[in-house]
Design a protein around this motif. Sequence first.
Motif, PDB file in Angstrom:
ATOM      1  N   ALA A  53      10.077  11.499  -1.665  1.00  0.00           N
ATOM      2  CA  ALA A  53       9.393  10.644  -0.703  1.00  0.00           C
ATOM      3  C   ALA A  53       8.218  11.377  -0.062  1.00  0.00           C
ATOM      4  O   ALA A  53       7.144  10.799   0.149  1.00  0.00           O
ATOM      5  CB  ALA A  53      10.373  10.181   0.371  1.00  0.00           C
ATOM      6  N   LEU A  54       8.412  12.667   0.253  1.00  0.00           N
ATOM      7  CA  LEU A  54       7.336  13.455   0.854  1.00  0.00           C
ATOM      8  C   LEU A  54       6.148  13.552  -0.094  1.00  0.00           C
ATOM      9  O   LEU A  54       4.984  13.400   0.322  1.00  0.00           O
ATOM     10  CB  LEU A  54       7.847  14.850   1.204  1.00  0.00           C
ATOM     11  N   ALA A  55       6.414  13.791  -1.361  1.00  0.00           N
ATOM     12  CA  ALA A  55       5.339  13.896  -2.348  1.00  0.00           C
ATOM     13  C   ALA A  55       4.585  12.579  -2.480  1.00  0.00           C
ATOM     14  O   ALA A  55       3.343  12.548  -2.525  1.00  0.00           O
ATOM     15  CB  ALA A  55       5.912  14.322  -3.699  1.00  0.00           C
ATOM     16  N   ASN A  56       5.332  11.465  -2.519  1.00  0.00           N
ATOM     17  CA  ASN A  56       4.693  10.157  -2.648  1.00  0.00           C
ATOM     18  C   ASN A  56       3.958   9.752  -1.373  1.00  0.00           C
ATOM     19  O   ASN A  56       2.964   9.024  -1.415  1.00  0.00           O
ATOM     20  CB  ASN A  56       5.739   9.092  -2.989  1.00  0.00           C
ATOM     21  N   LEU A  57       4.443  10.253  -0.230  1.00  0.00           N
ATOM     22  CA  LEU A  57       3.799   9.953   1.048  1.00  0.00           C
ATOM     23  C   LEU A  57       2.369  10.466   1.085  1.00  0.00           C
ATOM     24  O   LEU A  57       1.483   9.818   1.655  1.00  0.00           O
ATOM     25  CB  LEU A  57       4.616  10.589   2.185  1.00  0.00           C
ATOM     26  N   LEU A  58       2.133  11.623   0.485  1.00  0.00           N
ATOM     27  CA  LEU A  58       0.802  12.219   0.525  1.00  0.00           C
ATOM     28  C   LEU A  58      -0.244  11.289  -0.081  1.00  0.00           C
ATOM     29  O   LEU A  58      -1.361  11.160   0.431  1.00  0.00           O
ATOM     30  CB  LEU A  58       0.810  13.567  -0.208  1.00  0.00           C
ATOM     31  N   GLY A  59       0.120  10.626  -1.187  1.00  0.00           N
ATOM     32  CA  GLY A  59      -0.807   9.691  -1.815  1.00  0.00           C
ATOM     33  C   GLY A  59      -1.104   8.490  -0.946  1.00  0.00           C
ATOM     34  O   GLY A  59      -2.259   8.049  -0.831  1.00  0.00           O
ATOM     35  N   HIS A  60      -0.065   7.951  -0.306  1.00  0.00           N
ATOM     36  CA  HIS A  60      -0.265   6.794   0.574  1.00  0.00           C
ATOM     37  C   HIS A  60      -1.043   7.187   1.828  1.00  0.00           C
ATOM     38  O   HIS A  60      -1.836   6.398   2.354  1.00  0.00           O
ATOM     39  CB  HIS A  60       1.094   6.199   0.957  1.00  0.00           C
TER      40      HIS A  60
ATOM     41  N   ALA B  80      -4.604   7.265   1.051  1.00  0.00           N
ATOM     42  CA  ALA B  80      -5.136   5.913   0.885  1.00  0.00           C
ATOM     43  C   ALA B  80      -5.217   5.145   2.200  1.00  0.00           C
ATOM     44  O   ALA B  80      -5.683   4.002   2.226  1.00  0.00           O
ATOM     45  CB  ALA B  80      -4.269   5.141  -0.107  1.00  0.00           C
ATOM     46  N   GLY B  81      -4.762   5.767   3.295  1.00  0.00           N
ATOM     47  CA  GLY B  81      -4.823   5.116   4.601  1.00  0.00           C
ATOM     48  C   GLY B  81      -3.758   4.064   4.825  1.00  0.00           C
ATOM     49  O   GLY B  81      -3.938   3.160   5.655  1.00  0.00           O
ATOM     50  N   ASN B  82      -2.634   4.194   4.128  1.00  0.00           N
ATOM     51  CA  ASN B  82      -1.579   3.182   4.221  1.00  0.00           C
ATOM     52  C   ASN B  82      -0.474   3.529   5.206  1.00  0.00           C
ATOM     53  O   ASN B  82       0.536   2.814   5.266  1.00  0.00           O
ATOM     54  CB  ASN B  82      -0.948   2.965   2.844  1.00  0.00           C
ATOM     55  N   VAL B  83      -0.619   4.607   5.973  1.00  0.00           N
ATOM     56  CA  VAL B  83       0.447   5.039   6.876  1.00  0.00           C
ATOM     57  C   VAL B  83       0.062   4.775   8.321  1.00  0.00           C
ATOM     58  O   VAL B  83      -0.986   5.232   8.789  1.00  0.00           O
ATOM     59  CB  VAL B  83       0.756   6.543   6.693  1.00  0.00           C
ATOM     60  N   ARG B  84       0.902   4.024   9.047  1.00  0.00           N
ATOM     61  CA  ARG B  84       0.728   3.797  10.484  1.00  0.00           C
ATOM     62  C   ARG B  84       1.616   4.823  11.180  1.00  0.00           C
ATOM     63  O   ARG B  84       2.805   4.593  11.394  1.00  0.00           O
ATOM     64  CB  ARG B  84       1.140   2.369  10.861  1.00  0.00           C
TER      65      ARG B  84
END
Length: 272
Positions: A60-67, A70-74
Amino acid sequence: MAITPADLITVASGGLVGFILALIGGGGSVLAVPLLVYVVGIRSPHVAIGTSSIAVAISALANLLGHWAAGNVRWNCALVFSAAGIGGAFAGSFIAKQIDGQQLLLLFGMLMVVIGVLMSRRQSGGGDPTIRLTIATAKTMLPKLIGTGFGVGVLAGFFGIGGGFLIVPGLILATGMPLTSAIGSSLVAVFAFGASTAASYALSGLIDWRLAGLFISGGLIGGLIGIGAGKLIGAHDKVLRAVFSAVVVVVGLYVCYRGVAYFLVAQHPMSL
């Protein structure tokens, strides 16, 4: 140390989980425990849950970096949700360790069936892309984020799953954010809940660290493939989600079958 066929199977299983996590933002981790028990061959359900927790957290941490890129994290919403759920994850994992492993698997199978149904009904799109957790919105948003976060954390800790399938709709319900933001933000909580659950199981000596390393390696590779596949699939993600939700239901029913068969044999060993 030589690479064995079992090692390759573990890497491939981790790759599948990482691929699904990156592609649809949740639900992939629910396959980790069945894969570790029935495909990799971990005998103890508790060790499978502990091992899957650390693997899911790292993936999840690795995939979080991509999101995040991309500006998808609030972040404000995600951090409040995660902080509330960490306590729930510790509580859930503590309770789970007191329950017989086979009973836990049977409950896990039932949960998978519910997850598959919920995923097939998930809405796409919509939401307010400008929504943020601020002083003005905190009065209505904070109670929802804290309550939902804690509840999902309990389930994540109890079953050793990331909980993305519940975190995504939970974030949408609590904040009104769009699906893309909820998927990106959910990975913060998936990491937090997985790490909390893994810490609890590690303290009890219920993690196979070698298998966890192999599973994580596969998850990182699968995550990269999933991000690329997501760009190619685009508008066809509804079909993919429908297929995956059906797979989750089928696997859940199989886990339930194995659980029921185990108890029948345990109670009537001479009848089968």
